[in-house]
Design a protein around this motif. Sequence first.
Motif, short mmCIF file in Angstrom:
data_model
loop_
_atom_site.label_atom_id
_atom_site.label_comp_id
_atom_site.label_asym_id
_atom_site.label_seq_id
_atom_site.Cartn_x
_atom_site.Cartn_y
_atom_site.Cartn_z
N GLU A 97 0.84 -1.21 0.00
CA GLU A 97 0.00 0.00 0.00
C GLU A 97 0.87 1.25 0.00
O GLU A 97 0.56 2.23 -0.69
N TYR A 98 1.93 1.24 0.78
CA TYR A 98 2.84 2.38 0.84
C TYR A 98 3.61 2.52 -0.47
O TYR A 98 3.88 3.63 -0.93
N GLU A 99 3.92 1.39 -1.08
CA GLU A 99 4.57 1.37 -2.40
C GLU A 99 3.65 2.03 -3.44
O GLU A 99 4.09 2.84 -4.25
N TRP A 100 2.36 1.68 -3.41
CA TRP A 100 1.37 2.28 -4.31
C TRP A 100 1.37 3.80 -4.17
O TRP A 100 1.41 4.53 -5.15
N PHE A 101 1.32 4.26 -2.92
CA PHE A 101 1.28 5.70 -2.64
C PHE A 101 2.53 6.39 -3.20
O PHE A 101 2.43 7.40 -3.90
N LEU A 102 3.71 5.85 -2.91
CA LEU A 102 4.95 6.47 -3.37
C LEU A 102 5.08 6.43 -4.89
O LEU A 102 5.59 7.38 -5.49
N GLU A 103 4.62 5.37 -5.52
CA GLU A 103 4.63 5.29 -6.99
C GLU A 103 3.80 6.42 -7.58
O GLU A 103 4.22 7.09 -8.52
N LYS A 104 2.59 6.61 -7.05
CA LYS A 104 1.70 7.67 -7.53
C LYS A 104 2.31 9.05 -7.31
O LYS A 104 2.31 9.89 -8.21
N VAL A 105 2.83 9.29 -6.12
CA VAL A 105 3.42 10.59 -5.79
C VAL A 105 4.59 10.90 -6.71
O VAL A 105 4.70 12.01 -7.25
N ASN A 106 5.46 9.94 -6.93
CA ASN A 106 6.66 10.17 -7.72
C ASN A 106 6.39 10.28 -9.22
O ASN A 106 7.27 10.65 -9.98
N ALA A 107 5.17 9.99 -9.65
CA ALA A 107 4.80 10.17 -11.06
C ALA A 107 4.50 11.64 -11.38
O ALA A 107 4.51 12.04 -12.53
N PHE A 108 4.24 12.45 -10.34
CA PHE A 108 3.93 13.86 -10.54
C PHE A 108 5.19 14.71 -10.54
O PHE A 108 6.15 14.41 -9.82
N PRO A 109 5.17 15.83 -11.30
CA PRO A 109 6.29 16.78 -11.22
C PRO A 109 6.31 17.45 -9.85
O PRO A 109 5.28 17.53 -9.18
N GLU A 110 7.47 17.94 -9.46
CA GLU A 110 7.59 18.67 -8.19
C GLU A 110 6.69 19.90 -8.22
O GLU A 110 6.46 20.48 -9.27
#
Length: 151
Positions: A97-110
């Motif tokens: 679940e935490y992996e899912w969250f970080l994958e989604k977050v890191n797909a966005f630009p800063e």
Amino acid sequence: MKKYEKMVVSINDSDFNCYANKGDWLYKANDKDTKNGLFRLPKDIHFFVSLNEDRLPSEIGVVKKIDGYITAHELAVLDYSSRKKDINQLNDNIISEYEWFLEKVNAFPEHTPVALTWLEKVFPQKIKELRLHKKFFTGMSREEKEELFQN
């Protein structure tokens, strides 16, 4: 384990229902987290909480690069610690679940503002799914957005 260099952080602006301290790391709220009477949300909108002892709520967060990196396991430990839960309960299923969250977050630009929304699918079966998505602010000037999300 995969390393991530971005995280959702708080902007601390009560006009946008963001009560966590500015710069606090945010993670999706769980069933036991509350908004502490600070704001109300429609049933399809979810919220973040800060990953410290007070777990203050925020309706939106901003994607920021962090110093170094974070793994899904480290994020899980931070969340479990702030919830005062035993970190020995962590397993691969929970960490995914935490992996899912970080994958989604890191797909966005800063500097991208993000929010959490429940999406209900009815066909072929009724499913309620949480989405992490970009939050649009159409009523603000470019300067206002830069001041709020890039500082």
